[in-house]
Enzyme design. Structure first.
Site, PDB file in Angstrom:
ATOM      1  CD  GLU A 111      43.442  38.776  27.189  1.00 26.12           C
ATOM      2  OE1 GLU A 111      42.268  38.663  26.780  1.00 26.12           O
ATOM      3  OE2 GLU A 111      43.811  39.702  27.917  1.00 26.12           O
TER       4      GLU A 111
ATOM      5  CD  GLU B  55      39.957  44.739  26.494  1.00 22.95           C
ATOM      6  OE1 GLU B  55      38.978  45.290  27.021  1.00 22.95           O
ATOM      7  OE2 GLU B  55      39.974  43.536  26.169  1.00 22.95           O
TER       8      GLU B  55
HETATM    9  C1  XIL Z   1      37.390  37.710  30.447  1.00 16.55           C
HETATM   10  C2  XIL Z   1      37.346  36.448  31.293  1.00 16.55           C
HETATM   11  O1  XIL Z   1      37.857  35.392  30.530  1.00 16.55           O
HETATM   12  C3  XIL Z   1      35.931  36.176  31.724  1.00 16.55           C
HETATM   13  O2  XIL Z   1      35.897  35.098  32.639  1.00 16.55           O
HETATM   14  C4  XIL Z   1      35.320  37.408  32.387  1.00 16.55           C
HETATM   15  O3  XIL Z   1      33.951  37.168  32.655  1.00 16.55           O
HETATM   16  C5  XIL Z   1      35.443  38.626  31.484  1.00 16.55           C
HETATM   17  O4  XIL Z   1      36.809  38.800  31.136  1.00 16.55           O
HETATM   18  N1  XIL Z   1      40.095  40.656  27.256  1.00 16.55           N
HETATM   19  C6  XIL Z   1      40.741  40.639  28.462  1.00 16.55           C
HETATM   20  C7  XIL Z   1      40.363  39.619  29.469  1.00 16.55           C
HETATM   21  O5  XIL Z   1      41.690  41.395  28.654  1.00 16.55           O
HETATM   22  O6  XIL Z   1      40.531  40.088  30.779  1.00 16.55           O
HETATM   23  C8  XIL Z   1      38.946  39.118  29.283  1.00 16.55           C
HETATM   24  O7  XIL Z   1      38.743  38.033  30.177  1.00 16.55           O
HETATM   25  C9  XIL Z   1      38.735  38.692  27.848  1.00 16.55           C
HETATM   26  C10 XIL Z   1      38.965  39.855  26.908  1.00 16.55           C
END
Ligand code: XIL
Length: 465
Positions: free
Chosen positions: A299, A182
């Site tokens: 994701e 990110e």
């Molecule tokens: C999220 C997790 O799913 C949650 O459990 C945590 O509280 C916050 O992070 N982008 C990413 C992930 O790269 O690491 C994030 O994961 C979701 C958005």
């Protein structure tokens, strides 16, 4: 990039060999046809690795069974993020949940996709502070401090993982890492980069450094001798399905490649909703298709919105199907496709409505059926039967080219390999394998075409009296 596909094949062949050893204890009467087809897992239908984000809860019980049935790669949802590596005394150690995930992957022959080395969230505040708790400045001395912290962190992670689970490329299940996460801005900054603490102190250089340190740590210092860059290094971001953000992402990746930064892969998070047309997912992948990188969907989740009705669940099934059709059509560019969680209530977006592939009782949703249905009809099939000839078991393996054009095929059994060239479309070829034994354990035969189409089938143990 062909590296990921080759890795995948190697792991598959390894599991075939394992099947033979396990089967050795199960010798019984002569088996006629192949064993009953086990239920198809998502991973068996995808030409890329099928991944899922997990924590320790998914490493035992029914959840673990569903994970291993459908996925061949796992990502730690939270426990390999920067802050997870430190205890309250700022001492580096592997988080018990990360250790559980590595053990689970070792036991079940799953790959681990690491997430993430450098991020602006879930990172200890002290990374960006002086010894007295003041924010690091942009002085040369403070910049040197932050560079060294980044390097120490990345090398520490690689060392801990390799000490525990083996050198990378020699049995360690970790095969990829999101090096930076990110880093692209949501707004139109001139250079397209997020204004994070990493950026404030080091500028764009922090991204180059993260990849160079990760490459040195994972692909040299803690890599097995002779292994060829065993850990694939990704940049990862969200909203890459939106044109403006993607343009900024592409521009950064091009700058990195032009500077010789060792970035191997581009990740698309794809936290989407059903209002995003899947053509936008296709455009995101296509934008990088002619760059010298592999890509990953890292994701994926697609909430239904509220309330979660049966109609919405069906529409979600259609969405997952269309999305996976986009991915299948781009298989040559995809290292893996991962969903961000196993069952709905485990999702970070649960409140937006049932985003994942499984209900909370771990039964399959229309979403899973959609993802499965996206697989194109197989282009090759294989069947096996056994019989006795002069007191010895003979396996007869029949391979069929289901495509219209001729194919060259390789048939792999525990008792050797055979080839057939230019097998016409629709035609079959039979190969006999005689292991010269009066009994054989169960095993697996596989057929692969020259352009990578693959089918395999198990067969039971057999014995001649
Ligand atoms: C999220 C997790 O799913 C949650 O459990 C945590 O509280 C916050 O992070 N982008 C990413 C992930 O790269 O690491 C994030 O994961 C979701 C958005």
């Amino acid at each position: 990039m062909t590296v990921p596909a080759a890795r995948r094949t190697r792991r598959r062949m390894a599991s075939i060999a394992t099947g033979v050893l396990v089967g050795a204890l199960l010798v019984s009467g002569v088996g006629g046809a192949s064993a009953a087809d086990p239920a198809q897992g998502l991973k068996d239908t995808t030409p890329f690795k099928a991944g899922v984000a997990i924590d320790q809860r998914e490493t035992s019980g029914d959840a673990a069974r569903v994970v291993t049935e459908h996925f061949d790669q796992v990502t730690a949802e939270n426990h390999m993020k920067p802050d997870a590596w430190y205890d309250g005394q700022r001492t580096l150690r592997i988080h018990p949940q990360a250790a559980a995930i590595m053990d689970f992957a070792d036991t079940h022959d799953l790959d681990v996709y690491g997430h993430t080395l450098v991020w602006h969230q879930q990172t200890p505040a002290w990374f960006f502070q002086t010894a007295t708790g003041q924010p690091l400045s942009t002085s040369d001395a403070d910049r040197a401090v932050l560079r060294e912290r980044m390097r120490t962190h990345i090398f520490g992670v690689a060392r801990l993982l390799s000490e525990r689970d083996g050198l990378f490329g020699a049995g360690n299940p970790l095969t990829a890492f999101d090096v930076v996460n990110e880093v692209i801005s949501d707004g139109a900054e001139p250079d397209g980069l997020r204004r994070s603490e990493w950026y404030r102190i080091l500028g764009e250089e922090f991204i180059d450094l993260a990849f160079r340190y990760a490459d040195e740590a994972f692909n040299e210092t803690y890599a097995a001798p002779g292994a060829d860059r065993p850990v694939t290094l990704f940049i990862n971001d969200y909203s890459t399905e939106w044109d403006a953000k993607r343009a900024r992402y592409l521009a950064l990746v091009d700058r990195l490649l032009a500077r010789g930064v060792p970035v191997d892969g581009v990740g698309h998070q794809f936290h989407v909703s059903m209002s995003v047309n899947v053509s936008a997912l296709a455009r995101a992948i296509d934008a990088f298709a002619d760059r010298p990188v592999t890509q990953a969907v890292t994701e994926l989740d697609v909430p239904t919105g509220n309330p979660v009705t049966t109609a919405a669940l069906d529409a979600q099934g259609a969405y997952y199907r269309a999305a996976f059709e986009v991915f299948h059509a781009r298989k040559d560019h995809l290292y893996s496709v991962s969903v961000w969680g196993l069952n709905d209530s485990r999702s970070w977006r649960a409140a937006d409505g049932a985003p994942l592939l499984f209900f909370d009782d771990l039964t399959a949703k229309p979403a899973l059926q959609g993802a499965l249905a996206a697989a194109p009809a197989p282009a090759v099939s294989v069947a096996v039967s056994s019989r006795c000839v002069a007191g010895r078991v003979v396996l007869v393996v029949t391979s069929t080219n289901l495509a219209e054009s001729p194919a060259s095929i390789a048939v792999q059994s525990p008792f050797g390999q055979r080839h057939a060239t230019d097998l016409a479309g629709g035609r079959s070829v039979a190969h006999a394998f005689s292991p010269r034994f009066s009994s054989i354990p169960g095993g697996v035969v596989a057929v692969t075409t020259a352009d990578g189409e693959h089918a395999s089938t198990p067969y039971p143990a057999a014995a001649c009296s």
